[in-house]
Motif scaffolding. Structure first.
Motif, PDB file in Angstrom:
ATOM      1  N   GLU A 193       0.812  -1.214   0.000  1.00 21.20           N
ATOM      2  CA  GLU A 193       0.000   0.000   0.000  1.00 21.20           C
ATOM      3  C   GLU A 193       0.850   1.271   0.000  1.00 21.20           C
ATOM      4  OE1 GLU A 193      -2.534  -0.321   3.351  1.00 21.20           O
ATOM      5  OE2 GLU A 193      -3.476  -2.215   2.689  1.00 21.20           O
ATOM      6  N   HIS A 194       2.170   1.102   0.173  1.00 22.90           N
ATOM      7  CA  HIS A 194       3.066   2.270   0.233  1.00 22.90           C
ATOM      8  C   HIS A 194       4.218   2.102  -0.751  1.00 22.90           C
ATOM      9  CE1 HIS A 194       1.086   3.792   3.924  1.00 22.90           C
ATOM     10  NE2 HIS A 194       0.944   2.510   4.218  1.00 22.90           N
ATOM     11  N   VAL A 195       3.922   1.530  -1.905  1.00 21.83           N
ATOM     12  CA  VAL A 195       4.951   1.321  -2.918  1.00 21.83           C
ATOM     13  C   VAL A 195       5.554   2.633  -3.414  1.00 21.83           C
ATOM     14  CG1 VAL A 195       5.336   0.471  -5.271  1.00 21.83           C
ATOM     15  CG2 VAL A 195       4.108  -0.936  -3.633  1.00 21.83           C
ATOM     16  N   PRO A 196       4.785   3.706  -3.673  1.00 21.61           N
ATOM     17  CA  PRO A 196       5.417   4.957  -4.122  1.00 21.61           C
ATOM     18  C   PRO A 196       6.498   5.461  -3.174  1.00 21.61           C
ATOM     19  CG  PRO A 196       3.055   5.046  -4.500  1.00 21.61           C
ATOM     20  CD  PRO A 196       3.304   3.806  -3.685  1.00 21.61           C
ATOM     21  N   GLU A 197       6.224   5.418  -1.863  1.00 24.00           N
ATOM     22  CA  GLU A 197       7.231   5.845  -0.895  1.00 24.00           C
ATOM     23  C   GLU A 197       8.425   4.899  -0.906  1.00 24.00           C
ATOM     24  OE1 GLU A 197       7.416   7.250   3.786  1.00 24.00           O
ATOM     25  OE2 GLU A 197       6.076   5.607   3.212  1.00 24.00           O
TER      26      GLU A 197
END
Length: 293
Positions: A193-197
């Protein structure tokens, strides 16, 4: 003599005015609604009544329905309306096999039997498909144009290994890390859920080269950067990229990570903490004891 000649009685002239009923009929015929009902409503009602009486018999009704079905089939099954094969463009061989398995069709089929909207929804429901366009090409070809999801990371979770795209969407499962050794590794619950970061952290840590092993999501709140020699950089929940860049700057200035450091704790930005590994700690205590003697 004149007295012997009798005059014929005069016939009364006909009254030119129409009779009351004739006048009412003429007025009624001039009414648009009545004229519409007479020209269209009456024939329609009679036809409907006749059709209802004719179709009230079950055998006649079945014969009419069969005739309609045969006529429809004769049109739909004409060669120019038949679809003979499926073509998939834009997908890998594995994804194409998944699409064919999700849309099991036995050709030839009439083009009238296809619900293209439903087919497109079935294709886009596949994890590896980001977008799809479904149409029937001339020549009897069911054309499926696919925009696949591009994997950017390997996610290790409780169910095994899976590829995820830049939005964190599931692409497909893999059996081993070696299948996608070129992609970075992330792990932990909620990591997808936090792949961009995670991608920003991986880009910032690229200066470490082969030392980077991956990222671990801790408590679904923050990241740990895992290096070789079992070293970890414990990042805060906020401003994780900036905290990692500070560690990289310390490494460039003081070679912090090349020493016997097990943990670099950056969770408190005002007080970074270094934790030595067990061997270095024992050696440090040994040196202190010797110096105390």
């Amino acid at each position: 003599m004149r007295s012997l000649i009798r005059r014929r009685p005069e016939t009364p002239k006909a009254d030119p005015a129409p009779s009351r009923w004739s006048w009412r009929m003429q007025r009624l015929m001039l009414t648009p609604g009545f004229r519409f009902a007479l020209r269209i409503g009456l024939p329609f009602t009679l036809s409907l009544l006749a059709g209802t009486i004719y179709l009230s018999d079950e055998d006649r009704r079945g014969a009419v329905m069969q005739t309609i079905a045969d006529l429809r089939a004769s049109i739909q099954e004409r060669p120019e309306f038949m679809v003979k094969l499926m073509a998939i463009d834009g997908a890998s061989d594995r994804l194409a096999r998944e699409i064919r398995a999700a849309v099991p069709l036995e050709f030839p089929l009439s083009s009238f039997d296809f619900d293209l909207t439903e087919l497109r929804e079935q294709v886009t429901a596949i994890n590896g498909v980001r977008q799809a366009n479904v149409r029937i090409r001339p020549g009897g070809v069911l054309q499926i144009d696919v925009t696949p999801r591009v994997p950017v990371a390997v996610w290790r979770n409780a169910e095994g290994l899976a590829l995820v795209d830049k939005t964190g969407a599931h692409v497909t499962k893999i059996a081993s890390r070696a299948e996608q050794a070129d992609l970075p590794l992330i792990a932990g619950d909620g990591a997808a859920e936090h792949v961009p970061e995670a991608l920003r952290l991986i880009a910032a840590a690229s200066v470490m080269g082969d030392r980077l092993r991956g990222l671990v999501r801790v408590g679904e709140r923050r990241w740990d950067v895992v290096l070789d020699r079992d070293q970890r950089i414990m990042l805060p929940e906020e401003n994780a990229v900036q905290a990692l860049e500070r560690v990289i700057a310390l490494e460039g200035a003081q070679e912090v990570l090349t020493r016997d450091v097990a943990r670099v704790d950056m969770r408190l930005a005002s007080r970074p903490t270094l934790r030595m590994n067990e061997d270095a700690t024992r050696e440090w205590w040994h040196i202190r004891q010797l110096s105390g003697q």
